[in-house]
Design a protein around this motif. Structure first.
Motif, PDB file in Angstrom:
ATOM      1  N   VAL A 115       0.844  -1.192   0.000  1.00  0.00           N
ATOM      2  CA  VAL A 115       0.000   0.000   0.000  1.00  0.00           C
ATOM      3  C   VAL A 115       0.880   1.243   0.000  1.00  0.00           C
ATOM      4  O   VAL A 115       1.883   1.298   0.717  1.00  0.00           O
ATOM      5  N   ALA A 116       0.510   2.243  -0.794  1.00  0.00           N
ATOM      6  CA  ALA A 116       1.278   3.490  -0.834  1.00  0.00           C
ATOM      7  C   ALA A 116       0.345   4.686  -0.722  1.00  0.00           C
ATOM      8  O   ALA A 116      -0.702   4.732  -1.362  1.00  0.00           O
ATOM      9  N   ALA A 117       0.736   5.655   0.111  1.00  0.00           N
ATOM     10  CA  ALA A 117      -0.090   6.846   0.351  1.00  0.00           C
ATOM     11  C   ALA A 117       0.272   7.941  -0.644  1.00  0.00           C
ATOM     12  O   ALA A 117       1.184   8.736  -0.414  1.00  0.00           O
ATOM     13  N   TRP A 118      -0.415   7.936  -1.745  1.00  0.00           N
ATOM     14  CA  TRP A 118      -0.286   9.010  -2.743  1.00  0.00           C
ATOM     15  C   TRP A 118      -1.526   8.979  -3.616  1.00  0.00           C
ATOM     16  O   TRP A 118      -2.320   8.041  -3.572  1.00  0.00           O
ATOM     17  N   ARG A 119      -1.702  10.010  -4.421  1.00  0.00           N
ATOM     18  CA  ARG A 119      -2.842  10.030  -5.344  1.00  0.00           C
ATOM     19  C   ARG A 119      -2.653   8.962  -6.423  1.00  0.00           C
ATOM     20  O   ARG A 119      -3.571   8.224  -6.766  1.00  0.00           O
ATOM     21  N   GLU A 120      -1.427   8.906  -6.950  1.00  0.00           N
ATOM     22  CA  GLU A 120      -1.076   7.954  -7.995  1.00  0.00           C
ATOM     23  C   GLU A 120       0.441   7.830  -8.027  1.00  0.00           C
ATOM     24  O   GLU A 120       1.153   8.761  -7.621  1.00  0.00           O
ATOM     25  N   PRO A 121       0.969   6.709  -8.471  1.00  0.00           N
ATOM     26  CA  PRO A 121       2.423   6.553  -8.493  1.00  0.00           C
ATOM     27  C   PRO A 121       3.062   7.332  -9.640  1.00  0.00           C
ATOM     28  O   PRO A 121       2.547   7.316 -10.769  1.00  0.00           O
ATOM     29  N   SER A 122       4.177   8.002  -9.353  1.00  0.00           N
ATOM     30  CA  SER A 122       4.962   8.618 -10.426  1.00  0.00           C
ATOM     31  C   SER A 122       5.640   7.506 -11.210  1.00  0.00           C
ATOM     32  O   SER A 122       5.783   6.378 -10.707  1.00  0.00           O
ATOM     33  N   PRO A 123       6.089   7.765 -12.443  1.00  0.00           N
ATOM     34  CA  PRO A 123       6.783   6.712 -13.197  1.00  0.00           C
ATOM     35  C   PRO A 123       7.963   6.120 -12.429  1.00  0.00           C
ATOM     36  O   PRO A 123       8.175   4.906 -12.439  1.00  0.00           O
ATOM     37  N   ARG A 124       8.722   6.984 -11.745  1.00  0.00           N
ATOM     38  CA  ARG A 124       9.900   6.510 -10.999  1.00  0.00           C
ATOM     39  C   ARG A 124       9.487   5.619  -9.822  1.00  0.00           C
ATOM     40  O   ARG A 124      10.061   4.551  -9.607  1.00  0.00           O
ATOM     41  N   ASP A 125       8.482   6.073  -9.067  1.00  0.00           N
ATOM     42  CA  ASP A 125       8.030   5.278  -7.932  1.00  0.00           C
ATOM     43  C   ASP A 125       7.382   3.969  -8.386  1.00  0.00           C
ATOM     44  O   ASP A 125       7.537   2.935  -7.740  1.00  0.00           O
ATOM     45  N   PHE A 126       6.656   4.027  -9.494  1.00  0.00           N
ATOM     46  CA  PHE A 126       6.021   2.804  -9.989  1.00  0.00           C
ATOM     47  C   PHE A 126       7.073   1.765 -10.366  1.00  0.00           C
ATOM     48  O   PHE A 126       6.924   0.571 -10.083  1.00  0.00           O
ATOM     49  N   GLU A 127       8.161   2.225 -10.963  1.00  0.00           N
ATOM     50  CA  GLU A 127       9.255   1.322 -11.317  1.00  0.00           C
ATOM     51  C   GLU A 127       9.847   0.666 -10.062  1.00  0.00           C
ATOM     52  O   GLU A 127      10.143  -0.534 -10.053  1.00  0.00           O
ATOM     53  N   LYS A 128       9.985   1.454  -8.982  1.00  0.00           N
ATOM     54  CA  LYS A 128      10.505   0.914  -7.724  1.00  0.00           C
ATOM     55  C   LYS A 128       9.555  -0.134  -7.150  1.00  0.00           C
ATOM     56  O   LYS A 128       9.991  -1.180  -6.658  1.00  0.00           O
ATOM     57  N   VAL A 129       8.262   0.143  -7.204  1.00  0.00           N
ATOM     58  CA  VAL A 129       7.274  -0.819  -6.694  1.00  0.00           C
ATOM     59  C   VAL A 129       7.332  -2.114  -7.507  1.00  0.00           C
ATOM     60  O   VAL A 129       7.274  -3.218  -6.946  1.00  0.00           O
ATOM     61  N   CYS A 130       7.460  -1.989  -8.809  1.00  0.00           N
ATOM     62  CA  CYS A 130       7.554  -3.186  -9.659  1.00  0.00           C
ATOM     63  C   CYS A 130       8.774  -4.016  -9.284  1.00  0.00           C
ATOM     64  O   CYS A 130       8.705  -5.257  -9.272  1.00  0.00           O
ATOM     65  N   ASN A 131       9.872  -3.368  -8.974  1.00  0.00           N
ATOM     66  CA  ASN A 131      11.077  -4.083  -8.551  1.00  0.00           C
ATOM     67  C   ASN A 131      10.832  -4.816  -7.230  1.00  0.00           C
ATOM     68  O   ASN A 131      11.262  -5.966  -7.054  1.00  0.00           O
ATOM     69  N   ILE A 132      10.119  -4.163  -6.298  1.00  0.00           N
ATOM     70  CA  ILE A 132       9.774  -4.800  -5.018  1.00  0.00           C
ATOM     71  C   ILE A 132       8.926  -6.050  -5.255  1.00  0.00           C
ATOM     72  O   ILE A 132       9.174  -7.114  -4.674  1.00  0.00           O
ATOM     73  N   ILE A 133       7.932  -5.930  -6.135  1.00  0.00           N
ATOM     74  CA  ILE A 133       7.054  -7.070  -6.430  1.00  0.00           C
ATOM     75  C   ILE A 133       7.855  -8.225  -7.014  1.00  0.00           C
ATOM     76  O   ILE A 133       7.682  -9.387  -6.617  1.00  0.00           O
ATOM     77  N   GLN A 134       8.756  -7.924  -7.947  1.00  0.00           N
ATOM     78  CA  GLN A 134       9.570  -8.966  -8.568  1.00  0.00           C
ATOM     79  C   GLN A 134      10.432  -9.679  -7.538  1.00  0.00           C
ATOM     80  O   GLN A 134      10.569 -10.916  -7.560  1.00  0.00           O
ATOM     81  N   GLU A 135      10.997  -8.902  -6.612  1.00  0.00           N
ATOM     82  CA  GLU A 135      11.831  -9.495  -5.554  1.00  0.00           C
ATOM     83  C   GLU A 135      11.006 -10.417  -4.652  1.00  0.00           C
ATOM     84  O   GLU A 135      11.464 -11.498  -4.257  1.00  0.00           O
ATOM     85  N   ILE A 136       9.778 -10.007  -4.318  1.00  0.00           N
ATOM     86  CA  ILE A 136       8.909 -10.859  -3.499  1.00  0.00           C
ATOM     87  C   ILE A 136       8.572 -12.140  -4.253  1.00  0.00           C
ATOM     88  O   ILE A 136       8.604 -13.242  -3.697  1.00  0.00           O
ATOM     89  N   ASN A 137       8.253 -12.004  -5.536  1.00  0.00           N
ATOM     90  CA  ASN A 137       7.952 -13.184  -6.357  1.00  0.00           C
ATOM     91  C   ASN A 137       9.122 -14.161  -6.377  1.00  0.00           C
ATOM     92  O   ASN A 137       8.949 -15.378  -6.247  1.00  0.00           O
ATOM     93  N   ASP A 138      10.325 -13.619  -6.545  1.00  0.00           N
ATOM     94  CA  ASP A 138      11.514 -14.461  -6.689  1.00  0.00           C
ATOM     95  C   ASP A 138      11.934 -15.121  -5.375  1.00  0.00           C
ATOM     96  O   ASP A 138      12.404 -16.261  -5.367  1.00  0.00           O
ATOM     97  N   LYS A 139      11.744 -14.401  -4.250  1.00  0.00           N
ATOM     98  CA  LYS A 139      12.347 -14.854  -2.998  1.00  0.00           C
ATOM     99  C   LYS A 139      11.363 -15.355  -1.934  1.00  0.00           C
ATOM    100  O   LYS A 139      11.774 -16.003  -0.973  1.00  0.00           O
ATOM    101  N   VAL A 140      10.070 -15.032  -2.102  1.00  0.00           N
ATOM    102  CA  VAL A 140       9.108 -15.385  -1.049  1.00  0.00           C
ATOM    103  C   VAL A 140       8.031 -16.340  -1.547  1.00  0.00           C
ATOM    104  O   VAL A 140       7.739 -17.356  -0.927  1.00  0.00           O
ATOM    105  N   GLY A 141       7.392 -15.994  -2.660  1.00  0.00           N
ATOM    106  CA  GLY A 141       6.329 -16.853  -3.165  1.00  0.00           C
ATOM    107  C   GLY A 141       5.033 -16.725  -2.403  1.00  0.00           C
ATOM    108  O   GLY A 141       4.404 -17.716  -2.051  1.00  0.00           O
TER     109      GLY A 141
END
Length: 326
Positions: A115-141
């Motif tokens: 969850v993120a507290a903003w109106r909408e993600p900026s392109p830069r922040d969205f890219e960071k969130v996508c990286n977080i999701i990929q890391e969770i997918n790869d390492k946690v499941g």
């Protein structure tokens, strides 16, 4: 004249047969006398068990960006419009989120919502969130869900590509109440993001907060709107007034009003996960036992966006105590 008992049974049979109840039926159920609420709750519980079994959907949240939000939602402690004294922080490194996701999985959570507290993600922040999701997918499941504010179609498709299961975007309240709760965006804006998420193939999680000063009729209005969306998950929060916000002195809802909401939503959405979200620990005497036997079949454990919650083991024990599974 049909008795209340017979009317509740008739509505229940409509749900079991696949016909579904009408908006008039829902209105009558919402306005049952208090003495009949127990029977309404039991009927909703039977619908839950029939369509969803005994399993409770347990979710944990991670407020990955807690900062002064540009929106003026009057219940929210993270809005830049109000002086609430809440600590703020920006997006953390992916490895920090992975550690918390691993902990959530070990504690029995089925899903992990970013969850993120903003109106909408900026392109830069969205890219960071996508990286977080990929890391969770790869390492946690663990099943990842997101609540990132307004989305573009391109962003929604990217989340789908990353195997995000469900997108949360709450309507917050009824359309007729919304302009009293928020002025920096519209109810239609919120619906638009839900349609974008659905078009991208994401499951929907949406709902709202009850106890904002809305009428019973407006709670029914929200329930009927949710029924038209048929989300895979409905999340119902019970207001916890935050000092410094316009709603800091709002009085608590009666328990019967809370049960009405959960029970009627179950009649309208027999197959959806109906989740008791923020406020259950402070507004309910039993942390949700009654509601998990009145239509609800999901909880958020271990805390919320700006406040703590029950320890996950305490919640698991509560679920087991009432004969359900997690």
């Amino acid at each position: 004249m049909m008795s209340m008992h017979d009317f509740i049974k008739e509505c229940q049979e409509k749900v079991f047969s696949g016909t579904g109840i009408s908006s008039d039926d829902a209105e009558k159920l919402f306005n049952l006398p208090d003495k009949d609420i127990g029977e309404l709750a039991r009927a909703a519980n039977q619908i839950t068990r029939d369509f969803n079994g005994n399993r409770v959907d347990v979710e944990q949240l991670n407020n990955i960006k807690k900062n002064a939000c540009s929106e003026d939602c009057s219940f929210c402690g993270q809005s830049a419009f109000f002086n609430t004294g809440i600590d703020t922080y920006q997006l953390p490194p992916a490895e920090e989120v992975v550690i918390k996701a691993e902990k959530a999985k070990k504690e029995g959570a089925e899903s992990y919502c970013l969850v993120a507290a903003w109106r909408e993600p900026s392109p830069r922040d969205f890219e960071k969130v996508c990286n977080i999701i990929q890391e969770i997918n790869d390492k946690v499941g663990i099943s990842v869900e997101c609540s990132l504010g307004f989305l573009t179609p391109v962003q929604a498709k990217k989340l789908k590509e990353l195997k995000v299961k469900r997108y949360n975007h709450n309507l917050e309240t009824s359309k007729s109440k919304f302009s009293e709760i928020c002025t920096t965006h519209t109810y239609e804006d919120r619906l638009k993001t839900l349609y974008i998420a659905r078009d991208a193939g994401l499951e929907l999680c949406t709902g709202g907060i009850i106890g904002l000063g809305e009428t019973r009729k407006q709670r029914l209005e929200l329930a009927l709107e949710l029924a038209t969306l048929y989300p895979e998950e409905v999340t119902i929060n019970i207001l916890v007034p935050v000092p410094g916000t316009p709603l800091e002195l709002q009085t608590k809802l009666e328990n019967t009003e809370i049960v009405r909401m959960f029970s009627v939503v179950r009649f309208l959405l027999p197959e959806s996960v109906i989740k008791i979200s923020g406020g259950r620990e402070t507004n309910l005497n039993d942390s949700g036992e009654e509601l998990l036997q009145s239509g609800a079949n999901g909880i958020i454990t271990s805390g919320y966006l700006t406040m703590g919650g029950n320890d996950s083991q305490k919640d698991m024990n509560m679920i087991k105590k009432i004969g359900l599974e997690a």
